[in-house]
Structures are given as structure tokens and as C-alpha cells.
Write a protein that holds these residues in place. Structure first.
Motif, PDB file in Angstrom:
ATOM      1  N   LYS A   1     -32.952 -38.263 -46.066  1.00  0.00           N
ATOM      2  CA  LYS A   1     -33.959 -37.312 -45.583  1.00  0.00           C
ATOM      3  C   LYS A   1     -35.360 -37.912 -45.452  1.00  0.00           C
TER       4      LYS A   1
ATOM      5  N   PHE B   1     -37.045 -39.001 -41.900  1.00  0.00           N
ATOM      6  CA  PHE B   1     -37.119 -38.196 -40.685  1.00  0.00           C
ATOM      7  C   PHE B   1     -37.989 -36.949 -40.774  1.00  0.00           C
ATOM      8  N   ASN B   2     -38.324 -36.530 -41.984  1.00  0.00           N
ATOM      9  CA  ASN B   2     -38.852 -35.190 -42.154  1.00  0.00           C
ATOM     10  C   ASN B   2     -40.303 -35.228 -42.620  1.00  0.00           C
ATOM     11  N   GLN B   3     -41.227 -35.224 -41.668  1.00  0.00           N
ATOM     12  CA  GLN B   3     -42.645 -35.292 -42.013  1.00  0.00           C
ATOM     13  C   GLN B   3     -43.100 -34.023 -42.727  1.00  0.00           C
ATOM     14  N   TYR B   4     -42.447 -32.897 -42.418  1.00  0.00           N
ATOM     15  CA  TYR B   4     -42.808 -31.624 -43.054  1.00  0.00           C
ATOM     16  C   TYR B   4     -42.689 -31.734 -44.573  1.00  0.00           C
TER      17      TYR B   4
END
Lengths: 350, 350, 350
Positions: free
Chosen positions: C230, C233-236
Motif C-alpha cells: 500500500k 500508491f496511496n498519497q491519501y
């Protein structure tokens, strides 16, 4: 002794010297897929096996400019690693279709040398040839670059400047296109109703669309061509340099302009020759590229009824739409925003 | 006369009109590789020749949504170049497996027309069909777009609004999947132990993972599909526009949501039909996409014991995890963050 | 029951347990094209069918590290989804050449377990093996990760720590390289005149060039490998995390360093084994990667006159050129800027 490649300096080049370049490269359909993703090119011949085969190709050939970039990329470590500037290219001919699974290599011959009056740099002219593993030549062109001297004390060589054609003659065109069954050309599928006869000398075409370039895109492209020129990849050093940012490979601009030119030149399916190209100003990530073209000349090809040739000037700009065909001001200087002035022959069905 | 494509305006469309689109496109394994790199899709059938062959495919088929995007992209220059809004699509069926080296073309028929009361725009309904060079149809769907009139003075045509199914019936599903040797299905390799019978109507699944989108990624994707819609590529003009930035192709969101849905729907290997799709809000680079799904219905397929169908609603959000299955508020409006509401049938082993 | 993959926790692993991983993956020439675009790798054997065939390969093999990344990616959902840290890998051997259209799968066996004294985490050692659909093993390696316990109350297992070789022996090398017709090796095409005998133990090589990494690039790469960790990919979520940004997959750094190492190691065409690898510090988008190498050892291979092996330490840095070979300070700590310390065997013509 260092094992890293120091590149060649001006005094390392001699007239007649032949340099075989690394690295041979098998071009696959995957390279063409990536090329499509990078530029959005839509010319039917290179996009569709079925369309190409109906015309008499073995199947869809690799895009002309992808071939050019791969051959060009190979010459960089030997020719332009110590270049101050890439001055121009001329006399570029496409000599045979390239198909998926063909392996491309490149060789260059030094055809001109002229030391600059400052004694610190000189201009090197090379004729570079791309060929397949069976020896078939697919491309040749002359380019000239300004290269640093390692040692300013080395005496200047006798100057030799090769004669370069302003434009290739019509009988030098078309070798990369088999004789086509042109009745099979389908204008609906090609995306344009306009054939050779519809274009007039002096006609100008705004290609309308704009394409913004990202760092990741030009880096992917330039690495795909195995072009190692440092200025394209290294923000650490370029950030300290003249522009403060990475410079985009000039060939990336040519491919963008060519892809944009589909809107107005949809049937001009093949670049048969590049007469001359000038990178007027640098392009950087975040800039948006536009393009327009002028028909400079038209020509029929000796012995061929299937296709004719359009000599085109395609001009690319950055952050400047081309509705008014921007080029030069009254003093002959390129106007702000122009980045590319390309003179080439494209083939189009008659 | 201009040689650039001005696109069609509302008054250029007539009921029954058939438009053959440019550019035919041979899909290669390289396109599938790039599709995998863009979305990280992990469904085993499309990823592995060996897995697909064991089941009775010729080899791994091209991803359903890659086929959809390529066909959709072809219709853009003729159908939606002058569109104000892409209003919806429905009745999308996948009709045959597409394999590497197949060439895809597209044709559209105008099946509905309704001028808006303002006299300046109208809604055009087209049925678009993708087919291989041997004529095999691989995909068809209806979409409707609001298109500008060139001349508000042209009288309105008689309104025709096609009847569209709310959802495709079970007997319309499965044409793109050969009869499978389902005993060969390997849950370890497919990545999920859950088959048709394990899913219940009303069940909701949070797909957990989030994926942040970059400009280079959606531009590469949209060009790969040769989709030329201007809003996706031109920061110069979009920077002056409504959002101040490039709009991401709606199909990119669908592919992201589908790839994320692997986590919970790993065996739902094939999209057999898209019943309806709505792009609730735009997505921009820098946003992070999440997704969740609800099982709307299940169906067996007439004459097939190998696979069943799940009717799924997959909802995508931006910058909002889906642990609480966000959708609509008490007044029926989509809640903040929802960007896609997609209703489709997926096939899954029984 | 949830249908999303919760991953395995420490207490889910048992010594001797065998895990077959999803998703099998057919590697095509398009994957190699994309790999070239991501790193700019220029080793002739992997780049050219003609070069490889002249040596005795069937055709150009897939890049060793692309094979490694694809196999590694498969293990992530089962082994390291709940990992706190990826601690190391060792004993990685390349066992057979992989060619386009081969399908790769992976299986892991738990070979070590040791609960940490805090009772909340433990170290899991797995031997992962990549194999083709016909059963041919192409790669195996041990890696160990620190994994969370689901329930701290579960009693600790008896600790088992596998013995790991510090470096593979020369007779374990070369299985992925057919016996070569080394007379056909062409130094002009390979890009380097330096063969086995030219390298001396203790020799250090600065690879000179730098490569700046973009978010889109490492995301494309990591998805190409179907690696779902994870953090990439997940800037949030990562924006709220320790670094405030997405972490680049460590394998991306290895591939960058390997591609840069061509400048100085152009004939070291094959990674035969990875003895050990350590990711010293994280890499983020916008950073520029440099590399240097030291020859740790040289070895001839039993029964082979065609190639020899160089044991190399390749060190990668970020935002720090490697002219002075940065590594550790006087207290044995890695100096600022070092991100990778990789110990491997590469094969090179004699």
C-alpha cells in the motif's frame, strides 16, 4: 584506468573514422504500444496490421520516428556525450520498413570536422546509419554537434565541411514503403478524405490541439530510446544549471508535433525524409505543445502511381496556440514560443 | 477548406446514420503490459496464458476494459468532439474474446436525437460497435452526449429517444467467454476462494486499497486508447477553464475501480456487460481513488454450468476511504467524494 | 465473512508451511519494453535478439531484475501485507533464462519464525521460488520480514532461524545462462571493452550518471510487477504517515542502480545471484539516484570457460554524486545519502 565511458572529445574524431555503436535493440510491438501511449499517434498504417496488410505491407510497420529515435539514441554515448550543442541534422532518409522483432544497430562515420576559433571546441559532422541484423539499412542522416576539446593545445585538423542537400530529391524518397495497392486505402479508417492532390504549395494548416508534457513522460520516452544524454534525467545537476530544470529531448518535440499533425494531415502516413530540423528553443515539463504546418512543395515519385510526397514545414510552439501560424518576426528571428522548425517529406496516397 | 477535423455538430447527425471511425488498432501483448502498469490489475485469466489455456481460452484474452477504451476512443473525433457533456452509457455487451494481434475498429449508428429547448444544443444517442478485422463483433453499447449546434437557426429534428434496458438479461451475457473447463480453476492462483455461490444479494465489499493518480499516468492511458478529447491533455487551455486543470478520462476511473475491486472480487474475472455508468464528479491528478461494491443481483446463465453472473454496483470515491460504503445522502444526492456509480455484470466460476 | 484479503499475521505462519501465490503472469516483450523505458537499461544480451542468439540464447532473455520483481510482487499479499518492515533478503539465485511468453508463478515456504520480545511482532523467514508453467524454477531467494501479531496473547512458537549463506558459492552460479559461444561477443555492440580479467578485487567504479525519479514512474513499475504494497500508491494515507509521502518500492532502486552501473560494467550482462541487499534509507519521488560499485571478489565457474563472475557491491545514493564512493563513516554507520547496499554476483565474458 577508468572503466566508465568518458565519451569522445573533438580531437578524438578523424575524417573517415567509423564508429560502431552499442546497444543493439530488438523493437517489439510493445515498443510501438508505448510510443502510442507517449504521443497518441493515430496514423492507420502504423496502428493496424489489417490496414497495413491490405495495402501490401507485411504488417504494420514501426513508427518512422521511433526508428529514428532508437538509432539516434545509440549514437549519443560516442558522438555527443561531450557536446556543447546539437547544431542540426540534414539529409535523413528512411530506407526500409522496420517490423516488430527487427533488431536495430547503428554506425557513424565522421564526415566533417572544423575547430572553432576559440580553440576550445569544434564541430563534428557524422553520417549515422541504422541497420537491421541482416544488414538492411533502415535510416541514415547527417548531424553536426559542437564538441569540447579535451586539450586546447592539440592543433586544429584541416577543416572539412560536408556538402549537405537543402532538401532530398523526390527520387530519394519511398524506399521504406512497398508498392502499395492504393485502391485498398480506406479514408474512413485512415481518418481523412484528403489525398495528395488536395494539398497546395503554400497551404497552412493549424493542427489545433495542444499537449502538455510531464517529466515522467519524456523520461520514459528518452529511456525507451536508450538515449543517455544527461540533461534529460538528472534534476540534481540540472537544477544547478542554466535552466534550473531538466531539458526535454528534442526528438520528443518532433514526435509530439508529428502526432498533433494528424489533425489535418491524417493521410500523410509516412515520413520519407527529414531535410532539416532546428530546435529553436528548449521545452520543459509543464509546457503545452502546439503545432502547425505549411506545404513547402509537392512531388510525384519516379515510377510510382500509389503515393506522392508533400514537403512540409511543421512548426511546434510551447504555450502558444497556432491559429496565426507563428514563425518569424520582420527581422527574421523566430517569435517567442516557437520551439521547432522541421522540414521533411511525407508520403500520402494519390 | 480546412483540413482539420471540425467534428460533427448536432444538426450533422441523422437517425439511422452510420459512421465508420478511424483509426483501426492492432492490440498487442504490449498494450496489455502497459494496461497492467497503469492499473495494477491482477485477474488471473487476463494475466496468464497458462491459466487461461487451462480453462479453454486460446490464451490470455485482452482485458475487457482495454477493449472498451480502445473502441470508445475511436468514436470521440466523430461523436463527441463538440460535446458539452457525456451524459451516460447503457446496454454495453462484450461479445467475443479479444486476443493479442487482433485489430479493432469501430462503427456507430445514430439511434436517437433530441434537441434541447434552448435551441443551442441537443442530445445524440449512438450505438457503437467494436469489431475485429474479420468482422467479429467484440463489443457494443449505447452512449448519449449533449452536442452543440453549429447554427441555432436550423430547425429541430423530430425527437427520437431509444428504449434502453435498465440492465441486460442473463441470456445476453457470456458471449466473450468460451465454455470453460471450470475444474481447472485454481483458487490459489486466482487469489480468491470465493465462487458464485459465496456472494449474496445486498452484500457490500470495501476494496480497501487507494490509488493516487498522476498526470503522466492518465495521459499515457488516454493516448494508449487514441482518445483525443482535448480536456485530458491541454493544461494551457484547461488552466483557463472551469476547473483550472486537466480532467481525467472517465474510463480511467472505471479501470482503477475495477483493478481495486480485485480485493474482494478476485474471481469475478470478466465484465460481461455494463448496464449503466455515471461519472458523478470529476477526478484530477493528485487525487486518491478508493472503491467499494454491492452485489445487486445474481444470475445463472442459460445452458452454462461453468460460470454465474454477479450484478455489481461499484462505487469509486476520491480522497475518501470506503469503509462506510459512501453513496447518497437522505435526499438522494451523491455524497461528497463519490465520483463513479457503475452497474455491471461480472462472470465468476460456479 | 469479509471477502477482502486481510493478509497473514505472525501467528498464521508455521514452519514448513507452503503458500502458492496469485497471480500467474505471462511476461511479454512489451513488459521488457516498459522495463527499458523505466530504467534505460542497455545490456546487449537482454536488449537484442540478434546479439543473444549469436551467443547461443534462444533469443533475448527477460531482464533478470524484471523476473525478480514479478516473483517478489506475487509474494506481497500473502507474506508482507501486515509487515512492519522488510528486513532483508539473501541467497537469491537465478536458475533458468526467462523468455517472452513464459508464464511465471511463485510459491513460498516458511523456513524461519522468531517472535520478538515485545510479544506484538515476529520475524518470518520464507524461501520464495519463481517457476514457469512447465515447472522450471527460474529464481529462488530467502527474505525475512517483521510481521504484526493479530493477537498478542497467542503463545510464541519455538524460534527457528535458518542458516543463510553470506554469499553464494561459484558453483551455484550460471544456471540461467546457456553455455555461450563467447567468440561471438562483440565489444562494440556490448558497449564495453572490459572483460572478466580486467576487473580487480577492491576496484571501485563511479557510475557517474544520475536519474531523477517521478511518482508516475515508480507507480507504473510497481504495478507492472503487480506488487500491491500500500505504501507505494496511496498519497491519501501516506500523506498522513511517517514520511508524508509515498515510499518507492526498494526494487525500483535496485533496477535504477543496475541500469546506471552499465557505465563501467557494460559487459556484466547477467545477475547470477544476489547475496544480500539492504535498503539503508527510503527513496521518494523527486530524488536523484546515483550509484557506484566495488569489486568484492572474482570467481571462475566450474566447467565454464565462457564467463566468469564478479562479486560486486553496488551502492546507490540519493541527491549525492558518487565520485568519492560514499558508504560508511568511521563508526560504521552509513553516511547521509546512501540508500542501497547490494551484494551480488554478475557474470561477464572471459
Amino acid at each position: 584506468m577508468t572503466k566508465t565511458n568518458p565519451g569522445n572529445y573533438f580531437e578524438d574524431f578523424q575524417i573517415g573514422q567509423v564508429i560502431r555503436h552499442a546497444t543493439p535493440r530488438t523493437i517489439a510491438a510493445g515498443d510501438q504500444a508505448l510510443y502510442t501511449a507517449l504521443y497518441g499517434t493515430r496514423f492507420a498504417v502504423q496502428s493496424s496490421d489489417a490496414f497495413a496488410r491490405d495495402l501490401n505491407y507485411a504488417h504494420a510497420p514501426i513508427d518512422d520516428l521511433l526508428v529514428f529515435h532508437v538509432v539516434f539514441g545509440k549514437t549519443v554515448p560516442d558522438i555527443s556525450l561531450n557536446a556543447v550543442a546539437n547544431l542540426g541534422y540534414a539529409g535523413c532518409r528512411f530506407l526500409a520498413p522496420v517490423y516488430p522483432r527487427d533488431t536495430l544497430s547503428a554506425v557513424s562515420e565522421v564526415v566533417g570536422l572544423k575547430e572553432n576559433s576559440n580553440g576550445k571546441t569544434g564541430v563534428v559532422y557524422v553520417r549515422s546509419t541504422g541497420y537491421k541484423s541482416d544488414g538492411t539499412e533502415v535510416l541514415d542522416y547527417v548531424r553536426w554537434v559542437m564538441v569540447r576539446k579535451r586539450d586546447a593545445g592539440v592543433p586544429a585538423p584541416d577543416p572539412v565541411i560536408p556538402e549537405l542537400p537543402k532538401a532530398l530529391a523526390a527520387d530519394a524518397l519511398g524506399d521504406a514503403v512497398p508498392l502499395l495497392d492504393i485502391e485498398a486505402w480506406d479514408d474512413d479508417l485512415s481518418g481523412s478524405p484528403h489525398h495528395f492532390e488536395a494539398y497546395e504549395v503554400g497551404e497552412k494548416i493549424d493542427h489545433v490541439d495542444g499537449m502538455t508534457v510531464e517529466e515522467a513522460e519524456h523520461q520514459l520516452a528518452t529511456r525507451l530510446y536508450q538515449n543517455t544524454a544527461k540533461v534529460h534525467f538528472n534534476q540534481y545537476s540540472e537544477g544547478k544549471g542554466r535552466f534550473g530544470k531538466r531539458l526535454i529531448y528534442g526528438g520528443h518535440v518532433i514526435s509530439l508535433a508529428r502526432a498533433l499533425s494528424f489533425n489535418g494531415l491524417g493521410n500523410a502516413f509516412h515520413i520519407a525524409a527529414i531535410n532539416a530540423g532546428r530546435h529553436v528553443a528548449p521545452l520543459f515539463a509543464g509546457d503545452t505543445v502546439f503545432a502547425w504546418s505549411e506545404v513547402l512543395d509537392t512531388a510525384t515519385l519516379p515510377g510510382r502511381e500509389d503515393v506522392g510526397a508533400l514537403r512540409l514545414r511543421t512548426v511546434a510552439t510551447k504555450d502558444r496556440p497556432c491559429t496565426d501560424f507563428p514563425l518569424k518576426d520582420s527581422e527574421g528571428n523566430y517569435v517567442e514560443g516557437v520551439i521547432l522548425d522541421l522540414d521533411y517529406w511525407a508520403l500520402i496516397p494519390r
